[in-house]
Write an enzyme that holds these catalytic residues in place. Sequence first.
Site, PDB file in Angstrom:
ATOM      1  N   HIS A   1       0.847  -1.177   0.000  1.00 36.01           N
ATOM      2  CA  HIS A   1       0.000   0.000   0.000  1.00 36.01           C
ATOM      3  C   HIS A   1       0.881   1.223   0.000  1.00 36.01           C
ATOM      4  O   HIS A   1       1.940   1.224   0.617  1.00 36.01           O
ATOM      5  CB  HIS A   1      -0.908   0.014   1.245  1.00 36.01           C
TER       6      HIS A   1
ATOM      7  N   ASP B   1      -8.082  -5.158   0.197  1.00 38.83           N
ATOM      8  CA  ASP B   1      -8.669  -5.995  -0.843  1.00 38.83           C
ATOM      9  C   ASP B   1      -8.195  -7.435  -0.834  1.00 38.83           C
ATOM     10  O   ASP B   1      -8.655  -8.242  -1.638  1.00 38.83           O
ATOM     11  CB  ASP B   1      -8.436  -5.364  -2.212  1.00 38.83           C
TER      12      ASP B   1
HETATM   13  N1  ACO Z   1       4.238  -7.861  -4.733  1.00 44.03           N
HETATM   14  C1  ACO Z   1       5.574  -7.903  -4.876  1.00 44.03           C
HETATM   15  N2  ACO Z   1       6.384  -6.830  -4.728  1.00 44.03           N
HETATM   16  C2  ACO Z   1       5.796  -5.665  -4.454  1.00 44.03           C
HETATM   17  C3  ACO Z   1       4.405  -5.532  -4.282  1.00 44.03           C
HETATM   18  C4  ACO Z   1       3.607  -6.690  -4.435  1.00 44.03           C
HETATM   19  N3  ACO Z   1       2.283  -6.632  -4.301  1.00 44.03           N
HETATM   20  N4  ACO Z   1       4.093  -4.255  -4.000  1.00 44.03           N
HETATM   21  C5  ACO Z   1       5.247  -3.580  -3.995  1.00 44.03           C
HETATM   22  N5  ACO Z   1       6.281  -4.429  -4.260  1.00 44.03           N
HETATM   23  C6  ACO Z   1       7.710  -4.081  -4.283  1.00 44.03           C
HETATM   24  C7  ACO Z   1       8.099  -3.327  -5.538  1.00 44.03           C
HETATM   25  O1  ACO Z   1       8.536  -4.205  -6.570  1.00 44.03           O
HETATM   26  C8  ACO Z   1       9.196  -2.431  -5.029  1.00 44.03           C
HETATM   27  O2  ACO Z   1      10.345  -3.233  -4.886  1.00 44.03           O
HETATM   28  P1  ACO Z   1      11.827  -2.574  -5.091  1.00 44.03           P
HETATM   29  O3  ACO Z   1      11.954  -1.542  -4.006  1.00 44.03           O
HETATM   30  O4  ACO Z   1      12.763  -3.713  -4.971  1.00 44.03           O
HETATM   31  O5  ACO Z   1      11.815  -1.974  -6.479  1.00 44.03           O
HETATM   32  C9  ACO Z   1       8.750  -2.058  -3.611  1.00 44.03           C
HETATM   33  O6  ACO Z   1       7.927  -3.160  -3.199  1.00 44.03           O
HETATM   34  C10 ACO Z   1       7.954  -0.753  -3.543  1.00 44.03           C
HETATM   35  O7  ACO Z   1       6.877  -0.843  -4.467  1.00 44.03           O
HETATM   36  P2  ACO Z   1       6.246   0.395  -5.221  1.00 44.03           P
HETATM   37  O8  ACO Z   1       5.479  -0.081  -6.413  1.00 44.03           O
HETATM   38  O9  ACO Z   1       7.293   1.439  -5.439  1.00 44.03           O
HETATM   39  O10 ACO Z   1       5.257   0.938  -4.099  1.00 44.03           O
HETATM   40  P3  ACO Z   1       4.086   1.950  -4.317  1.00 44.03           P
HETATM   41  O11 ACO Z   1       3.847   2.598  -3.004  1.00 44.03           O
HETATM   42  O12 ACO Z   1       4.370   2.838  -5.495  1.00 44.03           O
HETATM   43  O13 ACO Z   1       2.866   1.013  -4.766  1.00 44.03           O
HETATM   44  C11 ACO Z   1       1.012  -0.448  -4.675  1.00 44.03           C
HETATM   45  C12 ACO Z   1       1.850   0.601  -3.927  1.00 44.03           C
HETATM   46  C13 ACO Z   1       0.613   0.102  -6.063  1.00 44.03           C
HETATM   47  C14 ACO Z   1      -0.281  -0.675  -3.887  1.00 44.03           C
HETATM   48  C15 ACO Z   1       1.831  -1.751  -4.816  1.00 44.03           C
HETATM   49  O14 ACO Z   1       2.191  -2.234  -3.542  1.00 44.03           O
HETATM   50  C16 ACO Z   1       1.101  -2.837  -5.615  1.00 44.03           C
HETATM   51  O15 ACO Z   1       1.197  -2.859  -6.839  1.00 44.03           O
HETATM   52  N6  ACO Z   1       0.338  -3.754  -4.913  1.00 44.03           N
HETATM   53  C17 ACO Z   1      -0.416  -4.774  -5.584  1.00 44.03           C
HETATM   54  C18 ACO Z   1      -1.727  -4.199  -6.096  1.00 44.03           C
HETATM   55  C19 ACO Z   1      -2.718  -3.913  -4.976  1.00 44.03           C
HETATM   56  O16 ACO Z   1      -2.972  -4.731  -4.109  1.00 44.03           O
HETATM   57  N7  ACO Z   1      -3.326  -2.696  -5.038  1.00 44.03           N
HETATM   58  C20 ACO Z   1      -4.352  -2.287  -4.097  1.00 44.03           C
HETATM   59  C21 ACO Z   1      -3.885  -1.157  -3.258  1.00 44.03           C
HETATM   60  S1  ACO Z   1      -5.078  -0.792  -2.022  1.00 44.03           S
HETATM   61  C22 ACO Z   1      -6.277   0.033  -2.802  1.00 44.03           C
HETATM   62  O17 ACO Z   1      -6.134   0.721  -3.767  1.00 44.03           O
HETATM   63  C23 ACO Z   1      -7.572  -0.099  -2.218  1.00 44.03           C
END
Ligand code: ACO
Length: 428
Positions: A307, A364
């Site tokens: 998140h 979610d």
């Molecule tokens: N699975 C695996 N790795 C992940 C995940 C995941 N679900 N989420 C983040 N990471 C990793 C990234 O690859 C990144 O790794 P790195 O530092 O080695 O490059 C690090 O964690 C940070 O991730 P970002 O994408 O930069 O984090 P950001 O804050 O931009 O994104 C997000 C948050 C979009 C929610 C992300 O965690 C994600 O894509 N999650 C899966 C989708 C999801 O569940 N979305 C719902 C969010 S809640 C909502 O909207 C109600």
Amino acid sequence: MSEIAKIELEGKTYEFPVITGTENEKAIDISKLRDTTGYVTLDTGYKNTGATKSAITFLDGEKGILHYRGYPIEQLAEKATFIEVAYLLIYGALPTQAQLDSFSNSITKHTLVHEDMKQFFEAYPAKAHPMGVLASMVCSLSTFYPESLDPNRSAEAKDLTIHRLLAKLPTLAAWSYKNAMRHPFMYPKNEYDYCGNFLHMMFAMPTEDYKIDPVVVSALNKLLILHADHEQNCSTSTVRIVGSSQANLYATISAGISALWGPLHGGANQAVIEMLEKIHNDGGDVDKWVAKAKDKDDPFRLMGFGHRVYKNFDPRATIIKKACDDVLEKMGINDPMLEIAKKLEKVALEDEYFKARNLYPNVDFYSGIIYRALGIPTEMFTVMFALGRLPGWISQWKEMTENNEPIGRPRQIYTGATPRDYVEISKR
Ligand code: ACO
């Protein structure tokens, strides 16, 4: 003494006021930055940027706190109804019984959509994703209520638009499902409350009534409350920015619905169940999928994990996990997806990769399992999120218009070509 932030640029020091929110959140007010220094800030994805002051929702991502108008989400999810929370978000205070009755009656009175709108539904292909249908239908409401095109009307006129939208969204949502099934539309019934009416329109048939189960109604109330607002985020900021152009409320909310659709935002609930099903059909080897999520050459991410702001736990996920257990038990359902979800959560929470990046299950991760138990089809999950988020979007739009916020218009740092002369096509 009020705090000051100093920025040094090209040998000159500039001072900017520090502002503090009621929960002690601090911000450097740079609204005069460009005028005084000629510089702008760069913050792609707005990770450090406060776009507005808001009195609606407070969340502390480190501590896992979420409050609507000061009330903890845990108390609201346990004790309130969704319609009570909608009133709280939109009007700023918990309603008295008389206020609640009048609000609910007004919404009940407006649940019907214009008969001509049925023709729009019929024009969509059966396989149309209900989010696409919903976003278009909500925007189409503006064509039936031309007076809503001017958002600067009296408070009463604004309220009427708000009540209409709250009332009609469940009808449009349920009908988008009925249409995809090519089943006859069910009209709303005034005897039911908000959640009961939605379930009736989703599941009743002209040949058979839908028996409203209080367990289902209570779970639905809880889910909608948990999704009702979440301060600034992709869809809410979309709503505020579209609304800031003085577009009408229907068009504005339609834009919010579109923003919610993506799998990195509201679309995650559908993506979670699809992922759990994939893991299940692949033999249920959770370790294999966790390894895939960690592999930077593999685009797979664990849906429902991570998140932007919650870095310890998502308080909504805690409530939902418990609700999920309760609902499945009360309904006597044994869903193998729940077992996979629990295994996946355990493995990921103990894994260094997820720990180091503060990746926890979000709201979610479990909501899809409850929606399945309630009989909601997977493609409707994000629509359910939109139903829940509507009062939040409306309250954010209302606050933005009442505060007379200027049109949203960010700056950029241009990185393209410098001026060059046009080249005739024959010489390129
Ligand atoms: N699975 C695996 N790795 C992940 C995940 C995941 N679900 N989420 C983040 N990471 C990793 C990234 O690859 C990144 O790794 P790195 O530092 O080695 O490059 C690090 O964690 C940070 O991730 P970002 O994408 O930069 O984090 P950001 O804050 O931009 O994104 C997000 C948050 C979009 C929610 C992300 O965690 C994600 O894509 N999650 C899966 C989708 C999801 O569940 N979305 C719902 C969010 S809640 C909502 O909207 C109600």
